[in-house]
Structure formats: structure tokens, C-alpha cells
Design a protein around this motif. Sequence first.
Motif: not given
Lengths: 556, 314
Positions: A103-106, A112-121, A173-179
Amino acid sequence: MRKLLGLLLSLALVFSLAACKSDESTDTPTGNETGEPVEQEPKVLRIATDVEVPSIDAQIATDGLSFEIVGATIEGLLQYDANGKLVPSIAKSYEVSEDGLIYTFYLREDAKWDNGTTVTAHDFEFAWKRGMNPDVGSEYSWIFFVAGVKNARAIYDGEADYQTLGIEAVSDYELVVTLDNEAPFFVQLMTFNTFFPINEEFYNAQDGQYGMRPENVLANGPFKITKWQEGYGLTVEKNETYYDADSVQIDSVEWRVFKDAQTAALEFEAGSVDVVKLNSELVDRYKDDEAFTNDPGGYVWYVAPNYASGMPELENLNFRMALGMGFDKSYIANSVLNDGSVAANYIVPTGLAASPVDGTDYREAQTRDFLNYDVTEAQKHWELAKQELGKSEIEIELLFDDAESVKRMAEFMKSEWETNLEGLTVILKTQPKKNRLQLMREDKFQLGITRWGPDYADPQTYLELFKPGGSSSTDYANPVYLEMLEKISGGGELASSTKTVERWDMMLEMEQVLLDDAGVFPIYQSGYAMLISPEVSGIEVHSVGLPHVYKNVKIG
Amino acid sequence: MTKYILKRLGMAALTLLVILFILFLLLEFMPGSPFNDEKLSPDQIANLNALYGLDKSPVIRFLIFVKNVVLHQDFGISFVIKKNAAISDMISSRIGITIKIGLQAILIGTVTGIVLGVIAGIKRNTIFDTLTTIIAVLGVSIPSYVFALGLSYYFGYKMRLFPITFDIDDTVRSMVLPSIALSMFVIAQTARFMRMELIDIFKSDYIQLAESKGLSNLKVIIRHALRNAMIPVITVLGPLLVGLMTGSLVVEKIFGIPGIGSLLIQAIQVNDFNVVIAIAFIYSFLYIFVNLLVDLLYGIIDPRIRVQGGGTNA
């Protein structure tokens, strides 16, 4: 004596102060009688809860209240909308490889987190591996191998390091999950707490205190935790850094702990809380109130026969049929419990799962009911059972919790069974819940009243209970059923994204096999009976994952 | 006197250790573990028990606990109520309110009780005496949760004089009703004892002597009768504290007070072992400490007891 007088005077002072203050508060103008603009009151949703908040840590939380609070503050890859449809959240889209194993999630770039940093993979990779880290002790770590994530089973069994879990942040911004194997409900699980992200840098800066106080967690969702007064309550306020902050229409949500149901209801009547859950005594008092609501909950209660008990009667189909049909479930739901529960002539609850073909609910797709209350039929089976077993009198023990409602239910079932089935004696055995569970795990029971709440929106969450070593403690070992269970489970021949229809049909058939065999005796599906202030609308109720979602609440 | 106090302190420490050890054993005999969810498999429970050291024998756990408490003031972590939180933090944020309400209840209770008892004792067989007896009987026989609910309903909900339940933004007014609910038992007990003692004392020779010397009634009561009547009242304060502790469990639940009483109830219900032990430890400590204090106070008011106490094992 002078001191004594002083004390009395100061007491008198306290009382008169109290009186003054209450006068003041009633004098405060609430309306806008002069016609001048008044500053708008903050819109606060106030919820009464009967338990304290056990955790605000996504990988540690295990209970409905914690899930609700974590879910109000952190979003995962996907989420359910008000209609129970899976929609994008932090992931704006995803792709599945042809074999269904990658599965590849984009991810969206404006989260953003509430301290201003970006939510990343990377936040997801860190959080998932943390969930499998044995030192963290996440009670839900098993959900990673239910989801089929690569190496989860091996890590759980101590045969692999938790860093080898099949998840990788390819870029921000790209997360890969292997099953390891295809899990048909993998994407649905992405709405579940344990799969939520944590910012690694922030986590490490907390020095082991992550999740202990409001300042030790970050939010990327509609609200952020601002106050947590242990034993008293928890407050979340609107999170301005949330990517969809514009659609959030209330300023805050407050959970207030009232361990006594009576005083909680008094607070509701006094207008100081907006939402309160009702027990059965209070349902009677409020069921005609305009604030009364009733939604189906996810829990199914059933009687589990213990096939490992060696009791020959339990091997007899007619004996089981007689028990399964021989008590009035509607009476239990409507009169004994009277809390919004409904009689269950099924094991997979209403509102849990939708057909991959046309989206119909599993309960509608299943064209018939099972083990309906029918005294005549039950008596026929009973007579046959006595003949086949060569006995005229049978004694059986029923194990159950010492909670008041469960006790009343068990007493009613005993009287129904003993009246309808002549020669049957039911011995009641009541235990505190923790002991009841322990006895059932150790196979020290004959019949046990127990329940199950779903972990994911797929019938398998119920169907897989009934196998040797399964969580129902029945040790049900019907070879036909077990063969089907293997096919639909992760790694099985139907657990592929190309066979969803066949898998669905087989799951419908499995319920037929299980209940035509009277493998368990369903009793009822629980309901949420609540008082919700008529001013409040938009509370979403889900039977899986987060019980209540407050993101779209409106007040007034 | 110092020797006597030291001896008593030593005894108190030993008693605490014994109580703790028995608690560990009792919790061991209780079936189940803090990990009770039906979702957990036996393997997982075993893993969690190992992670938190619950797989060790109660004796070993007891020794580790004592070591941590003595050396680091560390009561361990909570397994269920606030997962992984340090119990010393959980308790320190809650114990203040419990003690405050307890002290207020003792204060309201003893003062009101003494006043009522004095009035009943002086105005024997009048309407005041009967009223005091009625209050005393009600205070002892009506459970504190009925009082608590009644107060909350009439003064909180109906009359809106006080918050219905505890309000963290208005703690002064919030504590009035719980303190009164909790003090009823104290009022009843103190009033009864005070009345009995005064009646006995009024019959004694020295009061009759004082009266015959022409002292005014008020002077006789304050200078001679009250001081002597106080002694038995102080002795019942110790046992009263037990009543307050058990009462606080109920009163905190009804008024939604975030104190350690309501925490203890929940901890027992969910098998949160460390929390149960820590709070039981604190309650035992308070009880032993107050009893010690009462014994010492007793000696200050009545020097005869101190002399005896110093010479024997009392």
C-alpha cells in the motif's frame, strides 16, 4: 470559648459568602436586552463521563473514552465520515499493488501538528514501530498482525526486531506499507488509534513523559488538549493549525467525570452538561424526554458454551438448539435492560459492515434470522435431546458478571429455561468481571454470558472468535466452519482484493453454519441511551473504532 | 516522654509494614490481573505481566516496593486508571482536596457536635436535648451517601445555593456540601459523647463544690466541666477518622470530587494494584499517625495518663 465563637463566626461567613455569590450569578444578564452588541459566548460541548480518562496516548489507549479523546485531537491516514464511509484524512489518496501486498499512501502537505511542524510519513513510521516495541507494552500491538503488516507476527512472538516492521517513509509525503498477507480490511484499520502518527522529535523531547500531560502530546486534528485535571475532567479546544479548521464550529469540548449517575443527571437537568449517558434506571425516568436519544452500539452479548468442558450435553445439537431458542431475548432487551439494546438473532451486529457489491449492511444481506425465541420449537428439541442423551434431568452452570444488569439477565434466563424446558436445572454462578474472564480463559465454565465489541468494520472481527483458542473461550471446533474461517482470514484464499465478493458470501454462510449449529446463543446488541441537549447536533456515533466523533458538532 | 514517643513511632512503622505485606498477599489472592480486557490473549497478559514485573512473587514485589518507597518515594506506576503514570504524581494532585474536606468535616463536626452536646447536657430533658438526640441518631444511622445525595439535590439543584457537584473553578463553595455530608457522623458521635460526659460531670463532687463556692454557672461549665468532658471526646476522634475515610470514598463519588477516595474505589474495581497499595498505605499512615497524635494530646490534657503511658507499654 472565644476561639470556638471565632470558628462559628467564620463558618457563618462561609455560608453567607456562598449565598452572596449565588445571588450575583443569577443577576448576571444573559440576554441582550439593551440591544447593544454582546461578545459571543464560547461554544462549549460539555460531556458527562462515568470513568476517568485512562490515556491520551494513541498507542497506549484501549478504551472508548480514550479513543474518543485521541480521535478528537489526532487524525490518521483515513477516517469515517458521518455516514460511515471511508474518506481521506492525512492521506489524500493511496494505491494498492496488484498482489494486494503493498500500500502506498500519499500524504497531504498542509497537515500540521499544533507546534507548527508538518505531519509527515516519518511520523507514521515512528508511531507504528513504537506500537510494536515490546518495551512500550501497547495492549493493541496484535492489531498490526491482524492488519497483515509485514513481520508484525514475528515481532510479536519475539522472533524479529520491531524496527523490521513493514512500514517505510519513502519521502515526507509518501508512505509505503508492506503486508505479509492480504488483509481485506487493512484500509479500514487506518482509522484506528493504534495506527495514528507521533512526531518523533517531539516524542524524544518529552523524556519519557509523552502522553502524561496536555503539554506532552501534539495534535494534528480538529481539537487540542488544553486541560487535564485528573479525576475531574479533560478539555480540548479548537486547534487553529488543523488543515480543516474552518469546518469546526465549536470552540471546545469538555469531558467531566461524574462517577455517580444520579448527580450526573441532576447536572444535565440544571443545564451544566449537554451530553450524559444513561443507565437502565435512568432510562425509565427520561425515555419520554425530548433530549433522549438511542443509538445502536457495537457490543453483542451472547452465551458461550464451553466445548472444552467435556460436558456431553453440549455436544448434542438438540440440547443447544433448545437452549438457544428457549429464552425471550426481546424481554431481556426491552424490560430487563431497557437501555436502548435490541434482541439479537444473529452474531454479526447491525451497522458493522457493508457489502462490497452494493453497500448493504451485513444484517440486511443475511436474509434470515437465527435461534429466534420459540417455546414450541425449543421444547421439541428439548424432548429429542433428552431421548438422545438418555436423561430426564440435566443440570448446567451459567457463569456471569456481578454487574446489576447482567445479574438480572442471568436470573431471567434461568427462570425462562427452567420453565420452558422441563427437567433442566440452571445453577447460577456470579463473579466479578475480571474473575469471570479469568475463569473463561482457563476453560473453567459450562455456559458463560460474555460480550464482544468490534475492532474493525468487517464481520471477521466476530466470526474469528469461534475457534479453538479464540477470544470467545468457546473452543468451538466445527471443521466446516474452521475451514471457511481459514479461507476468509489474512493469507487465506479469499483474502484477496480480487475476491471480496466471494469472501463476503462466505462470511454470510459462516454465520448460517455457526448459528444453525447453535454454536453460541446470541442475546442482544447493546445500545447507547443518552441525553443530548436539544441545542446540540452533529454528534456522530460509530459502532467501530471511535464511538463518538465531535468534529462536526453544532451548538445552538 | 521522648522515649515513649520514639517507642510509639517504632511501633507505628512496624504496623505499617505489616499492613503493607498483608495487602500484597491479599491482592495476590484476588483473581484476575490489571489486564482484564476480553481482547487480550493469555500470551499478551503474560507479556504485560513480565513487562511490569507482576510475574514476580508477592514477597519479592513487596521488598521492591518498600525499597522504592523508602529510597525514592516512588510508588510505581498505574496500569489502568492513568496508564503508565507515576502514582506519586497522581496522588499528590488529588490528596490535597481529600485532606481539606476531611479537616473541614472534622472541624464542622466537632464544633457543632460539642455545642449541641453542651446544650443537651445542660438543658437535660428539654426540647433541646430531644433534638440533639434525634440528630445524633440520624447522623449515626443514615448512610453518608443518602445525606450527600439529599444535600446535593436540595441545596445544589433545587435552591442553587451551592454547586450540585464539585466545581474546580469554585472550590470554596463546592466543598461546603461535601464537608457537611461528611461531618454528620462526627457531629452525631461528638454530641452524644459530650452530653454523656457532661451529665456525669455535673453529678461529681468537685462541680458541686465549685457551685457551692458561689461560682457562676457559665464559669463552672467552662473552667471545670468542659475541660474534663473533652478527654473522652478526643479519644473518639481517632475512630472517627476511620468513619471519615470510609465516608470520603462515598462522598467523593457522589459529588464528583477528584480526591484519593474516589481513586481508591476505582483502583479496586479495575485491579490497579499499585494504586490500591499506595492509597491504602496513605490511609493506614494517616490513621496510625492520628491515633498517635490523639494519644499524645490525651497526655497533655490529662497528665495522669502521660505518667502511666511513660512507664508501661500502653
